[in-house]
Enzyme design. Structure first.
Site, PDB file in Angstrom:
ATOM      1  N   ARG A 118     -17.162   1.228  -1.123  1.00  0.00           N
ATOM      2  CA  ARG A 118     -15.902   1.896  -1.460  1.00  0.00           C
ATOM      3  C   ARG A 118     -16.002   2.882  -2.619  1.00  0.00           C
ATOM      4  O   ARG A 118     -15.360   2.714  -3.659  1.00  0.00           O
ATOM      5  CB  ARG A 118     -14.809   0.858  -1.733  1.00  0.00           C
ATOM      6  CG  ARG A 118     -14.581  -0.056  -0.573  1.00  0.00           C
ATOM      7  CD  ARG A 118     -13.432  -0.992  -0.790  1.00  0.00           C
ATOM      8  NE  ARG A 118     -12.137  -0.345  -0.669  1.00  0.00           N
ATOM      9  CZ  ARG A 118     -10.990  -0.956  -0.931  1.00  0.00           C
ATOM     10  NH1 ARG A 118     -10.980  -2.198  -1.333  1.00  0.00           N
ATOM     11  NH2 ARG A 118      -9.851  -0.320  -0.784  1.00  0.00           N
ATOM     12  N   ASN A 123       0.802  -1.230   0.000  1.00  0.00           N
ATOM     13  CA  ASN A 123       0.000   0.000   0.000  1.00  0.00           C
ATOM     14  C   ASN A 123       0.838   1.285   0.000  1.00  0.00           C
ATOM     15  O   ASN A 123       0.299   2.385  -0.079  1.00  0.00           O
ATOM     16  CB  ASN A 123      -0.998  -0.009   1.164  1.00  0.00           C
ATOM     17  CG  ASN A 123      -2.119  -1.011   0.910  1.00  0.00           C
ATOM     18  OD1 ASN A 123      -2.241  -1.546  -0.204  1.00  0.00           O
ATOM     19  ND2 ASN A 123      -2.934  -1.274   1.911  1.00  0.00           N
ATOM     20  N   ARG A 130      -8.896  -1.610  -7.211  1.00  0.00           N
ATOM     21  CA  ARG A 130      -9.505  -0.299  -7.022  1.00  0.00           C
ATOM     22  C   ARG A 130      -8.476   0.802  -6.879  1.00  0.00           C
ATOM     23  O   ARG A 130      -8.743   1.955  -7.204  1.00  0.00           O
ATOM     24  CB  ARG A 130     -10.398  -0.323  -5.789  1.00  0.00           C
ATOM     25  CG  ARG A 130     -11.357  -1.485  -5.798  1.00  0.00           C
ATOM     26  CD  ARG A 130     -12.049  -1.579  -4.488  1.00  0.00           C
ATOM     27  NE  ARG A 130     -12.816  -0.373  -4.258  1.00  0.00           N
ATOM     28  CZ  ARG A 130     -14.006  -0.150  -4.751  1.00  0.00           C
ATOM     29  NH1 ARG A 130     -14.598  -1.062  -5.487  1.00  0.00           N
ATOM     30  NH2 ARG A 130     -14.642   0.969  -4.514  1.00  0.00           N
ATOM     31  N   CYS A 188     -17.260  -3.852  -3.893  1.00  0.00           N
ATOM     32  CA  CYS A 188     -16.276  -4.925  -3.787  1.00  0.00           C
ATOM     33  C   CYS A 188     -16.575  -5.762  -2.562  1.00  0.00           C
ATOM     34  O   CYS A 188     -17.510  -5.463  -1.819  1.00  0.00           O
ATOM     35  CB  CYS A 188     -14.853  -4.382  -3.801  1.00  0.00           C
ATOM     36  SG  CYS A 188     -14.234  -3.844  -2.228  1.00  0.00           S
ATOM     37  N   ILE A 215     -14.428   0.683   9.645  1.00  0.00           N
ATOM     38  CA  ILE A 215     -13.950   1.312   8.401  1.00  0.00           C
ATOM     39  C   ILE A 215     -14.763   0.851   7.190  1.00  0.00           C
ATOM     40  O   ILE A 215     -15.184   1.656   6.371  1.00  0.00           O
ATOM     41  CB  ILE A 215     -12.442   1.024   8.170  1.00  0.00           C
ATOM     42  CG1 ILE A 215     -11.626   1.373   9.415  1.00  0.00           C
ATOM     43  CG2 ILE A 215     -11.929   1.762   6.931  1.00  0.00           C
ATOM     44  CD1 ILE A 215     -11.564   2.835   9.796  1.00  0.00           C
TER      45      ILE A 215
END
Ligand code: EPU
Length: 418
Positions: A121, A23, A92, A116, A328
């Site tokens: 998202r 990431n 994504r 997803c 989240i």
């Protein structure tokens, strides 16, 4: 489609090294679009999402040269400022090219990601940010287009909710905008800081990365740079949990212990013998009973949602009831159904998972639904009695480098079959 076959029962013993952070690698690769000069990146993990991003850069017009974990990107010219559906639907994070393309080419066209496995998202916050920087955003045929003839101009962006790639996307747009940009309620993740470090090396003027307010003074041009990305805290955390679950003596090296503070605190509270040996090394030693400890996911520096599934696997082995709350993403409990098939006692109630342990897990045929869910199934399989077969492991290949080799190296009985 590849599967993993895992025989449970072996503790993880020895030393296991961490790879570069997926990431971090994704946004820094996208940042290379901001200059015509070469950007040299070290410690890029060889995982599927990175290959997808590299493919996207090549489509856009970059020359990408790989040499082991070093990747050199040169984008003399933007040929096609577009992220097509074929790539966005598999990853994504492709939307990370929006900001750099709008800034460098004055135009970006990106397929709108669909739902997803872990939630809806949307990318509305990225688009609002770009609008604040002067881009005109429109939507047609499943694509968003951001157009900014001339230069973007600095602005004040307040994110309604904290978004990691949204912060990164807008940061990359702001560095080439005219004047000052202030990003409030910015994500504070280490990956945002890593990106900012690369951008500063490229000539950007950024203050406050790692805090909730990032200030950027736009510059006219950026130049090439060389950068080594940070360690993957989620991979390292997965290994630490694996050591704890299997009752092994496992040393995780080449990580950044400071990035794993929330996990280490939870594990200590759960009675796991975990210690920070030095800034880059964490050791787990065989301990006694694992205690049930509730956990709520939060943005950094809170407990990472990307370690929630793995923590759930651990809590199946705790002696009592624990509650895991996911704040989240709205749908990130797909692994619970599969863990249940292995014998875990888990009830889902909205955003809460209620676990009653300790469960005697037994091997079963299970299906990986997303990247971190796959990791939790691998961990569960390591302590389950008998053989587990995990299907659709392409999910795990998106983000874990050489996982079979790494885990085999510390005593796991795991193999990949076609
Ligand atoms: N959100 C919006 N609108 C937006 C952007 C986000 O409503 O425009 C919502 C999301 O739907 C979510 C929340 O805000 O509910 C936070 O999402 P965020 O944007 O922070 O997630 P992301 O940037 O898409 C990154 C990581 C994820 C990680 C999350 C949260 C990358 C490439 N991906 O995603 O990593 O789970 O931050 O920490 O950095 C993974 O590696 O397995 C993974 C999913």
């Amino acid at each position: 489609m590849d599967k993993f076959v895992i025989q449970g029962g072996n503790p993880l013993n020895g030393t296991i090294a961490t790879s570069g952070a997926k990431n971090s690698a994704l946004p820094v690769l996208a940042a290379a679009l901001l200059t015509a000069e070469p950007v040299i990146l070290h410690r890029i993990p060889r995982v599927r999402d990175i290959r997808t991003m590299e493919r996207l850069l090549v489509d856009i017009g970059s020359e990408v040269v790989e040499d082991g974990e070093t990747v050199t990107i040169r984008t003399s010219k933007i040929v096609s400022p577009e992220a097509p559906y074929e790539l966005v639907k598999t990853m994504r994070a492709s939307s990370l090219v929006l900001g750099p393309l709008a800034a460098r080419a004055g135009r970006a066209r990106v397929s709108i990601p669909g739902g997803c496995a872990i939630g809806a998202r949307p990318i509305d916050l990225h688009l609002q940010g770009l609008t604040k920087l002067g881009a005109t955003v429109s939507q047609e045929h499943g694509y968003v287009e951001a157009v900014a003839p001339g230069r973007l101009r600095g602005g004040h962006i307040f994110f309604d909710r904290i978004t990691v790639t949204g912060t990164e996307d807008i940061l990359m747009a702001a560095v080439l905008a005219e004047g000052e940009t202030v990003i409030s309620n910015a994500a504070r993740e280490p990956e945002v800081v890593d990106l900012a470090e690369l951008l500063v090396k490229m000539g950007a003027r950024i203050e406050g990365a790692g805090t909730s307010v990032i200030r950027v003074q736009g510059v006219e041009e950026l130049h090439g740079a060389e950068h080594q990305i940070i360690a993957d805290r989620i991979e390292a955390g997965t290994f630490v949990i694996g050591g704890a679950m299997t009752g092994g003596d496992l040393t995780v090296t080449e990580c950044v212990a400071e990035h794993l503070g929330a996990l280490i605190d939870k594990l200590s509270a759960a009675g796991v013998k975990v210690s920070v040996i030095d800034a880059t090394t964490i050791r787990v030693e065989p301990g006694g009973t694992i205690l049930p400890v509730d956990m709520t996911t939060e943005e950094y520096p809170g407990f990472a949602t990307d370690l929630q599934a793995q923590y759930m696997a651990l809590m199946t082995q705790a002696d009592g009831i624990s509650i895991i709350t996911e704040t989240i993403f709205e749908n990130r409990f797909m692994h619970a159904q599969e863990l249940r098939r292995m014998g875990a006692n888990i009830r889902i109630d909205g955003r809460k998972a209620i676990l009653a342990g300790r469960s005697n897990l037994t091997g079963a045929e299970v299906i990986a639904s997303d990247l971190r869910a796959s990791a939790s199934l691998v961990l569960a399989a390591l302590v389950a009695k008998g053989q587990t077969v995990i299907d659709r492991v392409y999910h795990i290949d998106r983000g874990y480098e050489r996982i079979v080799e790494k885990l085999s190296g510390v005593g796991a009985r795991i193999s990949r079959v076609e």
